[in-house]
Every structure is written in structure tokens, then in C-alpha cells.
Write a protein that holds these residues in place. Structure first.
Motif, PDB file in Angstrom:
ATOM      1  N   UNK A   1      54.198 122.609   5.328  1.00 48.09           N
ATOM      2  CA  UNK A   1      52.802 122.759   5.762  1.00 48.09           C
ATOM      3  C   UNK A   1      52.273 124.132   5.351  1.00 48.09           C
TER       4      UNK A   1
ATOM      5  N   UNK B   1      51.462 124.248   1.626  1.00 46.88           N
ATOM      6  CA  UNK B   1      50.160 123.608   1.395  1.00 46.88           C
ATOM      7  C   UNK B   1      49.004 124.505   1.783  1.00 46.88           C
ATOM      8  N   UNK B   2      49.132 125.088   2.990  1.00 45.75           N
ATOM      9  CA  UNK B   2      48.063 125.924   3.523  1.00 45.75           C
ATOM     10  C   UNK B   2      47.758 127.113   2.614  1.00 45.75           C
TER      11      UNK B   2
ATOM     12  N   UNK C   1      37.040 123.606  -4.578  1.00 38.43           N
ATOM     13  CA  UNK C   1      37.000 123.158  -3.197  1.00 38.43           C
ATOM     14  C   UNK C   1      37.458 121.705  -3.145  1.00 38.43           C
ATOM     15  N   UNK C   2      38.592 121.483  -2.487  1.00 35.33           N
ATOM     16  CA  UNK C   2      39.179 120.142  -2.378  1.00 35.33           C
ATOM     17  C   UNK C   2      38.193 119.099  -1.875  1.00 35.33           C
ATOM     18  N   UNK C   3      37.436 119.474  -0.857  1.00 39.02           N
ATOM     19  CA  UNK C   3      36.544 118.490  -0.227  1.00 39.02           C
ATOM     20  C   UNK C   3      35.489 118.022  -1.222  1.00 39.02           C
TER      21      UNK C   3
ATOM     22  N   UNK D   1      47.072 127.562  10.382  1.00 35.74           N
ATOM     23  CA  UNK D   1      46.585 128.131   9.120  1.00 35.74           C
ATOM     24  C   UNK D   1      46.236 129.604   9.317  1.00 35.74           C
ATOM     25  N   UNK D   2      46.263 130.030  10.583  1.00 37.24           N
ATOM     26  CA  UNK D   2      46.067 131.447  10.897  1.00 37.24           C
ATOM     27  C   UNK D   2      47.108 132.295  10.166  1.00 37.24           C
TER      28      UNK D   2
ATOM     29  N   UNK E   1      45.301 126.289  -0.132  1.00 37.29           N
ATOM     30  CA  UNK E   1      43.937 126.052   0.343  1.00 37.29           C
ATOM     31  C   UNK E   1      43.200 127.357   0.576  1.00 37.29           C
ATOM     32  N   UNK E   2      43.926 128.478   0.527  1.00 39.29           N
ATOM     33  CA  UNK E   2      43.312 129.760   0.845  1.00 39.29           C
ATOM     34  C   UNK E   2      43.426 130.782  -0.277  1.00 39.29           C
TER      35      UNK E   2
ATOM     36  N   UNK F   1      45.797 132.862   6.730  1.00 38.63           N
ATOM     37  CA  UNK F   1      44.571 133.658   6.889  1.00 38.63           C
ATOM     38  C   UNK F   1      44.920 135.129   7.163  1.00 38.63           C
TER      39      UNK F   1
END
Ligand code: SF4
Lengths: 201, 468
Positions: free
Chosen positions: A106, A109-110, A175-177, A84-85, A113-114, A88
């Protein structure tokens, strides 16, 4: 997570296929335990020579593209490692949207999330935007997530698809979580059933 | 009668916790593997939000990417690497996650450790912040790599938000010829599909060649699935699978084993199930493979030549080929057999298992590494190393002039001290030949363990079948 609604900015052209995440951020920068500070080393081995000096012809080193917020690239962008770097580093550099004919799963998706919007478009449309981006600083692109539309420098409009749930999360910075934890009752019920049916798992 | 289902459909459906109106699925995760590179920011996120690890018992951690492959008692010399490993130690202690320390004999590359410990089981959903998690699909599990945000999501909720994948079946018929291994099958499939050919799919491998593979070979094939862009690769479990798993530390025992095995026998694609895409290969036609470029799809049989970009009609592909040949220092038309190499790396989660070391040792036995070639064997785990030493494989390698190292990722991605120098050319049993993957400016040729061993002896890429 930063919200994403509408973005107007310079688009940097990177006409390469199969750009892998090792290229986006090489492994020597994966030793960090933070999410920030990776922008300086985005595309490190293409951007700097062995002595750490900038290569003047690499797109993000050219004066017109130093402040790019959109990246236009070839097919299968972000293949390889799940790091995921990579998103980022892209985000830390200041890029919030990537347009390409296709992405690796992947990485795609990542991005969401960012707070980064990956846009998949047919090759001909990417080619046209790529040509417009070659014009440099004068040619800004607008990415309008709500209307799922990209507006090019000459007023052309291109619409794109995005999964409705991911769109909502980006637009509201959800926030997914936090969202999943609201489903705790369903998770517990599943766990009970699962323990009964597959006790070895 | 219900609709025939694929193996993937069955595992997916048995793990659905919730389906949103827009089709996004919440799936339950049975097993979570954690390593030091992709987890620090996830634990940090939990800490910042005051969250716990929901199911520590479903989680297993090991450091592999940064660990030195030389004397471990000296600790880790590189400060950033040391901090990253230390951070994993600390996080596992704080959150109550089981952790195999660097000095534990069970330590090794995460994808070798999981199966070895029986943590990997048929029918399970398995994730790890690492793309080669696809390896575990060899057991008939649904296993795939995730990003760090998703690692945090799994730690906090034991679930993941996902959309269902499409089904692809790759059937390999016939039998393999001597000197051709699972790695060659994997590379041949990637050559056929391309690095993006599997995007959006889960691949099920089938056919007599796959059935005849050992668990080690099946893991090699599933491991490389991600290099074709697919989310996961899987192989229906059978007697080979059960024989491998029986008696491992974390597999069910006694009556629970019988119950589990009865259930696992039903884990196969139903007759008549429809795949969105089907590919068929003839195993007899597969030759030892070698990559010539900087993407795993840049692959060809050892008997062929470096291709000519001028003959590539697609402009994007032509440019990528030109760039790759320039990086690799190769001219179009050069025979692949005969390209001189400087280094050899035998190891990684693709080919660091006992069978791989045996295959390489069989080629090496009684021979010497060519003058000027540096060759490294890095067992995939401490247990693989122990087993190899008990069989005397270390002696064979050392005798021939190979270095025999401690387990870890090592020169697969060169995060520790093992790396190529600019311009060095390496025959490697790992999975990625990307620019700079094994060290800045390093040139990687992906091959099987047998082919890597043969290259070490010959000092150049060579068809292992012709090595006399
Ligand atoms: S051996 Fe290589 S591919 Fe496998 S987990 Fe380690 S770095 Fe990744």
C-alpha cells in the motif's frame, strides 16, 4: 502532482528493517484534514524526545542530512497502516525518492500517487548506497527516472525496474482520476453487464 | 475445459473493466467503506476538481478512530478529533453518502460494521482507506486497504487501477486444542511468514481448521493478513457464511437471496488450480501465542522465552531485535509467561466481536482483575455492545473490575483519549505492537481475547490453559 524526472540530492541512511507507517508519522498527526504540513513531524518519535526537543543523533537532525532528498532504508519499508499521511510527511519534508530492498504494497502505491519514487534494489546494492550515504553532505546521489538509473557519488551506476505506466505518470505528473474518467464508456458498459450478472452487488 | 482458477482469480476477472497494454488493470469496486481519518483529503480533492461521488449507494461511512469511548452525549473533547469527525459528517451530507452517526447504535469500527450490516458480501470487491479492510475477505470477497488518493479515485470513478496479485494458499490442517483461538492461528501464520512474507500476494485460507471457524474467527484471521504483508486474505464462502449473512439489513432478500446464494456456492478455488506459494500448518501444534517485540512477526508460544538477538545470524534482523527488546524492556531468555502487565485492552476490528467478548467473559467470570491492573473492554460496535449486554457479559466484566466502554477503535491506535503511558505494558487483542502504537513509549503484547482476559486476572502474561 509534481513531476519526477531527474533528482540529484543528499541521501540519508536509515538502516532499519520493517519501518512502519506509525513510525513514519504517528497517529497524533493523522487528525489533520490537509495533505501539507506533516514534514515537521516525519519520524516524530525517533526525531524528538518527549519534550519535543530534537534528538541530535537521529539521521534527519544531523546537519549533513537536514536537506536530504533521498532516503535509503532497510527491507519492508512502509509496512502497517495504509495512511497516506506517511508519503505526505516524507514529501513535505523534501524527500522525493526512497531506496530499499523492499516496500509494503500500500505504501509503495501511495508513493507514486504523490510524486515520490520508491526504488527497489537488491540488498547488496542498497548496502553499497547506504555506505556511500553515511559519508554525508559531500556524497550526492542522482536518480534518473527516464533512464532508470541511480548514479552514486563515485560514479557507480545502478539500474532499477519500474512499472512503465507508473513511470509515465510520474514523469508527466499525470492525474490518475482524469485518466480513468476518459474510460467512462468502458465503466458504463461494465456496470450494465455487472448489474445483469450480479444484480445483488 | 477452461484452466482451473483460484477464488481470487475468479473475483478479479469478474471485475475487470479494462486492461491497458502495459498490463495495468482497471477493476470495478462494489463496496466502499469510508472513515474519518483517511477521507477528508479525498473529499477535498473531489471538491477542488468539481467532481461528484459516482455511486453514493455503494459507499458507507462511519467515524471510528477518533470517537470517545466514554459518554458520547458530551461530544468530543479533543478539538482536532472533533473537527475530523465533523468534517466527515459534512462531507457525507454534501456528497450524499450514507453515514452512521456517532450516536447511531449501528456505529462502530468500520470493519465490524460492514459485515454486521450485510454491506460485505461474497464475491464483491470491497475497499476502504484502511489496511485492515482485509477483514472482509472472510466472506469470500476481495477486500483490501487503499490510500487516500485511491479513496478519491474510487469516490470519483468507482474503479481502481491495480496490477494483479500472486496467489498464496495457507492451509491449516487438523483441529485446534482447547484454549487456542483464531487469533493464535493468525499470529502463528504471521510468525511463519514474517511481516513481509505475503507482499504481493493475496492469501486464501483453507483446511479443516479454517472451515471449522465461525465467521467471527474467520474475520480475525483475514484481519491479520495485512500483518503478513499480503494485500488481502480470503476464505471461500460456505454454509457458515450464508447463515451469518441471511437476514442482515443490506443482504439480498427473497428470490434475490436464492439467486445470490447459488452464485456464491461457485466461489471457490477449482480443483487443480495452481498457487504461486503454498504453506501448510498443523492446527494441533498451534499454542496460545504472544508477541514479545515491536512487529507482529515477533511472536512465540506462551510457553517459550524472549529470544536472544545474539543467536540471530542476519545483521538487520539482529539490530531490529535488539531495538525491539530495548523498547519493550525485556531481557533475552525471560519466560513469556510471568511478564507483569499494567493494562489490558479487549476490542478492535481484530477481536471486538460478540464471540470475542464471550470468550473473554468465560475466562473472567467469577474472578477479579489483579490489583493495579487497568482493564478495558471496548465492543466493536453499538450492536455488539447491545448483544453483549443482553447476554449479561457487561455485568461479568464490570463485576470483575473491567471498564465497559462505548464502541470505537480506542486503544488499538490511541487516537482518542484511550492510550498507554510511556513504559506501560499492555496485553492487547488488537493487531499491531509497533513502537508507540498504543501511546508513546507504550509496550504492547498481542494476544487472543482469552489470553488477554487471563492476563487481566493474573496481572501477568499467563497460559490461559493453566489458569485455575
Ligand atoms: S480497530 Fe485498530 S486496526 Fe481496526 S480500524 Fe480501528 S485503528 Fe485500525
Amino acid at each position: 502532482m509534481q513531476t519526477f524526472t531527474t533528482l540529484t540530492g543528499i541521501a540519508a541512511p536509515l538502516p532499519m528493517i520493517n519501518v512502519d507507517t506509525d513510525m513514519i508519522i504517528p497517529k497524533q498527526f493523522l487528525k489533520t484534514i490537509k495533505r501539507t504540513g506533516l514534514g515537521r513531524n516525519l519520524f516524530d518519535e525517533m526525531r524528538y524526545d518527549a519534550n519535543g526537543v530534537e534528538k541530535p543523533d537521529f539521521v534527519l537532525n544531523r546537519p549533513a542530512y537536514r536537506g536530504a532528498q533521498v532516503l535509503i532504508a532497510g527491507a519492508n519499508f512502509g509496512c502497517g497502516s495504509s495512511r497516506e499521511h506517511a508519503p505526505w510527511a516524507i514529501l513535505d519534508f523534501g524527500i522525493r525518492c526512497i531506496i530499499a530492498p523492499g516496500f509494503a504494497d500500500i505504501f509503495y502505491n501511495n508513493c507514486f500517487k504523490n510524486g515520490i519514487l520508491p526504488v527497489k534494489l537488491p540488498q547488496e546494492q542498497v548496502d553499497r548506497l547506504m555506505a556511500a550515504a553515511e559519508r554525508g553532505a559531500g556524497a550526492t546521489v542522482t536518480v534518473d527516472l527516464e533512464h532508470q538509473e541511480i548514479r552514486g557519488p563515485d560514479g557507480e551506476r545502478v539500474s532499477f525496474d519500474v512499472d512503465p505506466f507508473r513511470k509515465r505518470c510520474l514523469m508527466e505528473g499525470l492525474d490518475d482520476i482524469g485518466l480513468t474518467l476518459r474510460k467512462d464508456a468502458a465503466i458504463r458498459a461494465f456496470e450494465q453487464r455487472h448489474a445483469h450478472e450480479h444484480p445483488w452487488l | 475445459m477452461s484452466k482451473p482458477r483460484t477464488l481470487f482469480d475468479k473475483i478479479w476477472q469478474s471485475h475487470l473493466v479494462d486492461v491497458q497494454d502495459d498490463g495495468t488493470c482497471l477493476i470495478y469496486i462494489d463496496r466502499h467503506l469510508v472513515h474519518e481519518v483517511t477521507s477528508p483529503q479525498a473529499f477535498e480533492g473531489l471538491r477542488a476538481a468539481g467532481r461528484k461521488v459516482r455511486c453514493p449507494e455503494r459507499t458507507l461511512a462511519v467515524a471510528d478512530h477518533n470517537v470517545p469511548t466514554t459518554d458520547r452525549s458530551l461530544g468530543i473533547a479533543d478539538e482536532e478529533s472533533r473537527i475530523q469527525v465533523q468534517t466527515l459528517d459534512d462531507n457525507c451530507a454534501e456528497f450524499g453518502v450514507e453515514y452512521l452517526r456517532m450516536d447511531d447504535v449501528r456505529q462502530g469500527v468500520v470493519h465490524i460494521v460492514g459485515p454486521e450490516q450485510g454491506f460485505t458480501l461474497p464475491g464483491a470487491t470491497i475497499v476502504c482507506g484502511d489496511s485492515h479492510t482485509s477483514t472482509h475477505g472472510a466472506f469470500g470477497a476481495l477486500a483490501f486497504g487503499i490510500g487516500t488518493s485511491e479513496v478519491e479515485h474510487v469516490l470519483a470513478t468507482q474503479t481502481l487501477l491495480q496490477s494483479p496479485a500472486r496467489n498464496m494458499r495457507v492451509t491449516v490442517n487438523g483441529t485446534l486444542s482447547a484454549g487456542v483461538s483464531a487469533k493464535d492461528v493468525a499470529l502463528a501464520i504471521i510468525g511463519r511468514l514474517g511481516t513481509a512474507g505475503g507482499t504481493g500476494y493475496v492469501i486464501e485460507y483453507a483446511g479443516p481448521v479454517i472451515r471449522a471457524l465461525s465467521m467471527e474467527g474467520r474475520m480475525t484471521v483475514c484481519n491479520m493478513t495485512i500483518e503478513a504483508g499480503a494485500r488481502a486474505g480470503m476464505i471461500a464462502p460456505d454454509g457458515t457464511t450464508f447463515a451469518y449473512l441471511r437476514g442482515r439489513p443490506r443482504t439480498p432478500k427473497g428470490a434475490a437471496w436464492e439467486l445470490a446464494q447459488a452464485n456464491w456456492r461457485m466461489l471457490s478455488t477449482d480443483e487443480g488450480a495452481v498457487f504461486d506459494r503454498e504453506i501448510v500448518l498443523d492446527g494441533a501444534e498451534i499454542e496460545p501465542q504472544v508477541t514479545w517485540g515491536t512487529s507482529p512477526e515477533d511472536v512465540a508460544p506462551i510457553g517459550s522465552h524472549v529470544p536472544d538477538p545474539a543467536k540471530e545470524p542476519d545483521e538487520g534482523k539482529r539490530r531490529a531485535m535488539e531495538r525491539a527488546l530495548d523498547y519493550m524492556g525485556l531481557a533475552p531468555g525471560t519466560p513469556l509467561a510471568g511478564i507483569a502487565i499494567d493494562r489490558v485492552f479487549i476490542g478492535s476490528c481484530t477481536n471486538g466481536r460478540i464471540e470475542d467478548l464471550r470468550a473473554a467473559a468465560a475466562v473472567v467470570q467469577g474472578r477479579k482483575v489483579a490489583e493495579g491492573v487497568n482493564a478495558l473492554v471496548v465492543p466493536g460496535s453499538g450492536l455488539v455492545k447491545e448483544q453483549a449486554e443482553s447476554e449479561g457479559l457487561d455485568a461479568i466484566f464490570l463485576e470483575a473490575g473491567f471498564e465497559w466502554r462505548e464502541p470505537g477503535c480506542s486503544m488499538c491506535l490511541a487516537m482518542n483519549a484511550d492510550r498507554l503511558e510511556p513504559g506501560e505494558r499492555c496485553a492487547s487483542t488488537s493487531n499491531r505492537n509497533f513502537e508507540g502504537r498504543q501511546g508513546r513509549g507504550g509496550r504492547t503484547h498481542l494476544v487472543s481475547p482469552e489470553m488477554a482476559a487471563a492476563a487481566a486476572i493474573a496481572g501477568r502474561l499467563v497460559d490461559v490453559r493453566k489458569l485455575v
